[in-house]
Design a protein around this motif. Structure first.
Motif: not given
Length: 465
Positions: A28-29, A332-340
């Motif tokens: 999360a940023p 090589t796996r994916s990155f996931v970012v969530s922001q609310f």
């Protein structure tokens, strides 16, 4: 690398003893949710807790939805707690930590809880409705004369932390491994440096990206830029967009990074002098908050065009080296970012970065809200690292959007989470309005709140909204 002198970070990242990670994403940023995910190992939407303080104490929350939400205060499985309890580590925590719920201001709560309200604004006359302080995009920055640091508090915390390391190393009767953490405020606005570090930056080497025209911006980039105060009114435009002003503020920001490098060097020197070099892992981590990512620059986002990034904090951690075979992972796996909340959008957003086996290219997909409110964004980070060309609506990329969206949904059911966050915002505001001390209509735009100047231009319209 040629613009900012980073001798210590380069040494730390160089073989044979070091490694550099060129693509890093926080879960999360913004400050508190980011730290909460780092210290707990959970995505932000998997941090349920109850408010322990404030007007709505006892209210259940399903995730770290904004800077007011984070780990519950009785949480016992942070990295430092597990290392101390189960790993036998001697743990020392210093500086800014900020991973627990209930710590941030009314600004944070109001900005989050009302983010879907259609407040009145006039972009031409005032630059639109603004949530953030004017200094974020309108400040010229500050350069102190001489060598006196503008970030002395960080140096003071650093000195105390280094004293702890020296004492630990000298105590031969205690053979426990140790874990040291320092959270810093440097490279966080406001932009301030001294003449010593300012002179280390050659302004002729500084790149100042071109801006997209407002009409060409994705609606969420436009809204985020406006709410951050990064879109000038017609009267401000010539001053705010002035090339040399923007370049100079970047120079100040780069000087702050150079000073952080000097802090890293102090850690390295102390570890060497204590005879611990080669036996410990030193990790430095800095996050840059943009409208869509951490660390990577999005040139379409005007805050980044001003200053390369809105860095919030830096961290340094130390622990004994581990056998790399025991901590290997698939890179090589994916990155996931969530922001609310925190990047000032009217809805939650979610992104995934993933290498496509079909063409070996790295793509970033951004979904907003439930995926139905506005169109997504897709960027080819291999050929377009500054994210200037949105491919999502191009027919030839439909299959890639589908694949990335499926992978994103397998990690976070973002339509459900977005609805949950919207419900939280509404219920939290209603709870605050019922329980706040005094007249809520006065409290909501008191002088010390960031949005008050925008609110006061049309209070009647703001209340109606």
């Amino acid at each position: 690398n040629s613009v900012i002198p980073l001798p210590n970070i380069h040494k730390l990242a160089s073989p044979p003893g070091g490694a550099a990670f060129h693509r890093h994403y926080a879960n999360a940023p913004v400050c508190c949710p980011s730290r909460a995910t780092l210290w707990s190992g959970h995505h932000a939407h998997r941090i349920p807790h109850s408010h322990g303080r404030g007007e709505c104490a006892g209210m259940s929350v399903n995730g770290a939805w904004n800077n007011y939400e984070g780990l519950p205060r009785n949480y016992t499985n942070r990295i430092d707690q597990v290392l101390s309890r189960s790993g036998g580590y001697d743990v020392y925590m210093s500086g800014k930590q900020d991973f627990s719920e209930g710590s941030h201001t009314l600004n944070v709560r109001m900005g989050s809880w009302t983010k879907q309200v259609r407040f009145p604004y006039d972009m031409s006359k005032t630059g639109g409705w603004r949530y953030d302080y004017a200094e974020v995009c309108r400040s010229n920055g500050t350069v102190l004369q001489g060598n006196r640091s503008a970030h002395q508090e960080d140096w003071n915390v650093l000195d105390n932390t280094l004293d702890w390391i020296r004492t630990k190393a000298a105590n031969t009767s205690d053979d426990r491994p140790f874990f040291v953490y320092q959270g810093m405020n440097i490279v966080h606005p406001p932009y301030r440096t001294n003449k010593y570090y300012y002179d280390k930056i050659d302004p002729s080497k500084i790149d100042v990206p071109a801006w997209q025209d407002i009409k060409d911006m994705h609606p969420c980039d436009l809204q985020s830029s406006m709410l951050k105060g990064c879109i000038p009114s017609d009267d401000e435009r010539d001053v705010v967009e002035q090339y040399y002003r923007r370049r100079n503020v970047r120079r100040i920001y780069y000087a702050m990074i150079a000073e952080f490098d000097a802090m890293v060097g102090r850690y390295m020197d102390t570890v060497k002098e204590a005879g611990l070099w080669g036996n410990n892992l030193i990790q430095e981590r800095a996050e840059v908050s943009t409208s869509r990512s951490c660390i990577e620059t999005n040139a379409a986002y005007r805050l980044i065009s001003y200053y390369f990034g809105k860095c919030r904090y830096t961290e340094i951690g130390m622990a004994p080296l581990l056998d790399p075979r025991s901590s290997s992972r698939d890179f090589t796996r994916s990155f996931v970012v969530s922001q609310f909340h925190g990047t000032n959008l009217a809805m939650s957003w979610f992104l995934i970065v993933m290498e496509m086996p079909s063409d070996g290219r790295i793509y970033k997909l951004v979904q907003y809200g439930t995926g139905m409110e506005v169109s997504p964004q897709l960027f080819d980070l291999t050929s377009d690292p500054n994210e200037m060309r949105n491919l999502a609506l191009e027919e030839s990329y439909t299959d890639i959007v589908t694949v990335l969206d499926h992978e994103l949904r397998s990690i976070v059911d973002y339509p459900t989470v977005a609805r949950d966050v919207a419900s939280y915002d509404r219920n939290s505001f209603r709870c605050w309005k019922r329980n706040v001390a005094g007249d809520w209509k006065q409290v909501i735009h008191e002088k010390n709140l960031r949005w008050t100047p925008s609110w006061d231009r049309d209070s009647e319209g703001a209340f109606a909204a």
